[in-house]
Scaffold this motif. Structure first.
Motif, PDB file in Angstrom:
ATOM      1  N   ILE A   1       0.865  -1.176   0.000  1.00 54.55           N
ATOM      2  CA  ILE A   1       0.000   0.000   0.000  1.00 54.55           C
ATOM      3  C   ILE A   1       0.902   1.227   0.000  1.00 54.55           C
ATOM      4  O   ILE A   1       1.740   1.379   0.882  1.00 54.55           O
ATOM      5  CB  ILE A   1      -0.921   0.017   1.240  1.00 54.55           C
TER       6      ILE A   1
ATOM      7  N   VAL B   1      -2.643   0.307  -4.356  1.00 54.22           N
ATOM      8  CA  VAL B   1      -2.592  -1.015  -3.724  1.00 54.22           C
ATOM      9  C   VAL B   1      -2.207  -2.004  -4.808  1.00 54.22           C
ATOM     10  O   VAL B   1      -2.847  -2.057  -5.857  1.00 54.22           O
ATOM     11  CB  VAL B   1      -3.949  -1.407  -3.100  1.00 54.22           C
TER      12      VAL B   1
ATOM     13  N   TYR C   1      -4.481  -0.368  10.043  1.00 53.76           N
ATOM     14  CA  TYR C   1      -3.994   0.678   9.163  1.00 53.76           C
ATOM     15  C   TYR C   1      -4.033   2.007   9.915  1.00 53.76           C
ATOM     16  O   TYR C   1      -5.018   2.298  10.596  1.00 53.76           O
ATOM     17  CB  TYR C   1      -4.845   0.765   7.879  1.00 53.76           C
TER      18      TYR C   1
ATOM     19  N   SER D   1       2.284   4.413   4.192  1.00 53.67           N
ATOM     20  CA  SER D   1       2.634   3.407   3.185  1.00 53.67           C
ATOM     21  C   SER D   1       3.154   2.148   3.862  1.00 53.67           C
ATOM     22  O   SER D   1       3.846   2.217   4.879  1.00 53.67           O
ATOM     23  CB  SER D   1       3.690   3.962   2.233  1.00 53.67           C
TER      24      SER D   1
ATOM     25  N   LYS E   1      -8.095  -0.044  -2.426  1.00 48.73           N
ATOM     26  CA  LYS E   1      -7.588   1.313  -2.684  1.00 48.73           C
ATOM     27  C   LYS E   1      -8.695   2.343  -2.456  1.00 48.73           C
ATOM     28  O   LYS E   1      -8.474   3.367  -1.800  1.00 48.73           O
ATOM     29  CB  LYS E   1      -7.073   1.406  -4.120  1.00 48.73           C
TER      30      LYS E   1
ATOM     31  N   VAL F   1      -3.511   6.965  -3.535  1.00 48.50           N
ATOM     32  CA  VAL F   1      -3.260   5.635  -2.971  1.00 48.50           C
ATOM     33  C   VAL F   1      -3.070   4.623  -4.090  1.00 48.50           C
ATOM     34  O   VAL F   1      -3.753   4.671  -5.107  1.00 48.50           O
ATOM     35  CB  VAL F   1      -4.450   5.200  -2.071  1.00 48.50           C
TER      36      VAL F   1
END
Length: 171
Positions: free
Chosen positions: A32, A91, A55, A41, A72, A89
């Motif tokens: 990520i 992913v 997260y 990240s 994402k 972002v």
């Protein structure tokens, strides 16, 4: 020069389509990235059987059974406004879960999945057929489920987590 561009474009489109439809599962490793936000990240995140992970700022999220694009969107929406004005972002799957090849092959075991993998390529990874292998009795258990075991052709596409079983020939 133009032909190289076409090959690049075709390869890029094919991998984008795969990323749009690929569903994250236990055993995958994802990355990520949030542009300009190093603390948000994650370089390498191994997805376990629960699929849940912590997260920053958003708490517990689940990646299981979501496409990278869906995950994402969830992270982007969570960060939008309160934490970052316009989050960028990404992913991506950096390692896929294994494909398993069992039965009448020279080196049965788990092998790393690669997009575009077919049954015959997986058998080649496992060292090829043994002398007693049946080329017509090849089965795939989708995502490791013994209940869903289907007879397949050698050109059939394989998905991460699949178990390929090659049975013995009687003659």
């Amino acid at each position: 020069m133009f032909s190289r561009f076409l090959v690049f474009l075709l390869f890029s489109c094919r991998s984008l389509a795969f990323e749009d439809t690929y569903v994250i599962g236990a055993g995958d490793t994802i990355q990520i990235s949030v542009y300009g936000e190093k603390e948000l990240s994650i370089d390498s995140l191994n997805i376990n059987s629960s699929g849940k992970f912590e997260y920053p700022y958003l708490g517990e999220l689940s990646a299981l059974n979501k496409t990278p694009e869906q995950l994402k969107a969830e992270i982007t929406q969570g960060l939008l406004g309160d934490y970052i004005i316009s989050p960028k972002v990404r992913v991506s799957v950096v390692e896929f879960r294994n494909v398993y090849v069992n039965g009448e092959v020279k080196k049965p075991g788990g092998y790393e999945y690669q997009p575009g993998l077919t049954v015959d390529k997986a058998i080649a990874l496992a060292g090829g057929f043994t002398d007693r292998a049946s080329r017509s009795k090849v089965y795939i258990a989708q995502n490791g489920s013994d209940d869903n075991k289907n007879k397949v052709k050698l050109s059939e596409k394989v998905l991460p987590g699949d178990i390929i079983v090659i049975e013995q020939s009687f003659f």
